[in-house]
Motif scaffolding. Sequence first.
Motif, short mmCIF file in Angstrom:
data_model
loop_
_atom_site.label_atom_id
_atom_site.label_comp_id
_atom_site.label_asym_id
_atom_site.label_seq_id
_atom_site.Cartn_x
_atom_site.Cartn_y
_atom_site.Cartn_z
N UNK A 83 0.85 -1.19 0.00
CA UNK A 83 0.00 0.00 0.00
C UNK A 83 0.89 1.24 0.00
N UNK A 84 0.34 2.28 -0.63
CA UNK A 84 1.11 3.52 -0.81
C UNK A 84 0.45 4.67 -0.07
N UNK A 85 1.24 5.70 0.08
CA UNK A 85 0.73 6.89 0.77
C UNK A 85 -0.12 7.75 -0.14
N UNK A 86 -0.10 7.50 -1.46
CA UNK A 86 -0.86 8.30 -2.41
C UNK A 86 -1.38 7.43 -3.54
N UNK B 107 -6.25 3.77 -8.87
CA UNK B 107 -5.94 3.41 -7.49
C UNK B 107 -7.16 3.69 -6.62
N UNK B 108 -7.25 2.97 -5.54
CA UNK B 108 -8.32 3.19 -4.59
C UNK B 108 -7.78 3.48 -3.21
N UNK B 109 -8.46 4.38 -2.52
CA UNK B 109 -8.10 4.69 -1.15
C UNK B 109 -8.92 3.81 -0.22
N UNK C 81 -13.40 0.63 1.04
CA UNK C 81 -13.02 1.52 -0.07
C UNK C 81 -13.61 2.91 0.19
N UNK C 82 -12.71 3.89 0.28
CA UNK C 82 -13.14 5.24 0.61
C UNK C 82 -13.32 6.11 -0.64
N UNK D 198 -5.31 4.60 6.53
CA UNK D 198 -5.89 5.05 5.27
C UNK D 198 -4.75 5.08 4.25
N UNK D 199 -4.83 4.17 3.29
CA UNK D 199 -3.73 3.98 2.33
C UNK D 199 -4.32 3.79 0.93
N UNK D 200 -3.40 3.72 -0.05
CA UNK D 200 -3.83 3.54 -1.44
C UNK D 200 -3.23 2.27 -2.00
N UNK D 201 -3.96 1.61 -2.92
CA UNK D 201 -3.44 0.45 -3.62
C UNK D 201 -4.20 0.28 -4.94
N UNK D 202 -3.63 -0.49 -5.89
CA UNK D 202 -4.28 -0.66 -7.19
C UNK D 202 -5.66 -1.30 -7.04
N UNK D 203 -6.61 -0.85 -7.85
CA UNK D 203 -7.97 -1.38 -7.78
C UNK D 203 -8.04 -2.84 -8.21
#
Length: 205
Positions: free
Chosen positions: A36-39, A67-69, A58-59, A77-82
């Motif tokens: 997971x990424x910060x953005x 990407x989805x938050x 999923x936010x 609260x992180x980001x990763x590929x959908x």
Amino acid sequence: MPRLRLICLTLFAACFMLNAHAEEKRYISDELNAYVHSGPGNQYRIVGTVNAGEEVTLLSVNDGTNYGQVRDAKGRTVWLPLDQLSKVPSLRTRVPELELQVKNLTDKLANIDDSWNQRTAEMQRKVSSSDSVIDSLKEENQKLKDQLVNAQKTVNAVNTQLDDKKRGIIMQWFLYGGGVAGGGLLLGLLLPHLIPRRKKDRWMN
């Protein structure tokens, strides 16, 4: 002025898209743990991983980077590929439910088997009881038949005795009547000889 309107429309559409994906349940792919990424992109710093099959919320979605938050079980609260998210519950979450379902079905089958065995045993007891009642009725019926035969024999014997007595009585009356008639006849023959004749009057001489 038109440019400002275009910017406002774009922001409105972006907010609409963000709200459309707000607070939806998603599941991490079962194949592997996800970074997971910060953005919203792989150029952002990796801040950790989430376990394969883990449930997340999923936010929002960034359509540009796909990407989805998300918010994970730890509250991050992180980001990763959908493409690493799925709407279908993961095996990790489904296995306990499936195991519970299997256990419930196994218990039901065991109860059904026990119930069937109990019903079979009850039916066998009823059949055995019915056989016993039938045998008892047959035995009682045979006893009644035997009693009827004996009663018929007794009645026949009594009728024979009555017939013999009737014949004896008839013979007695016949002999009695014959004796009376014979006695009367004998008396009629002897009586004139027993009574002396009267002498004739002298004047008749």
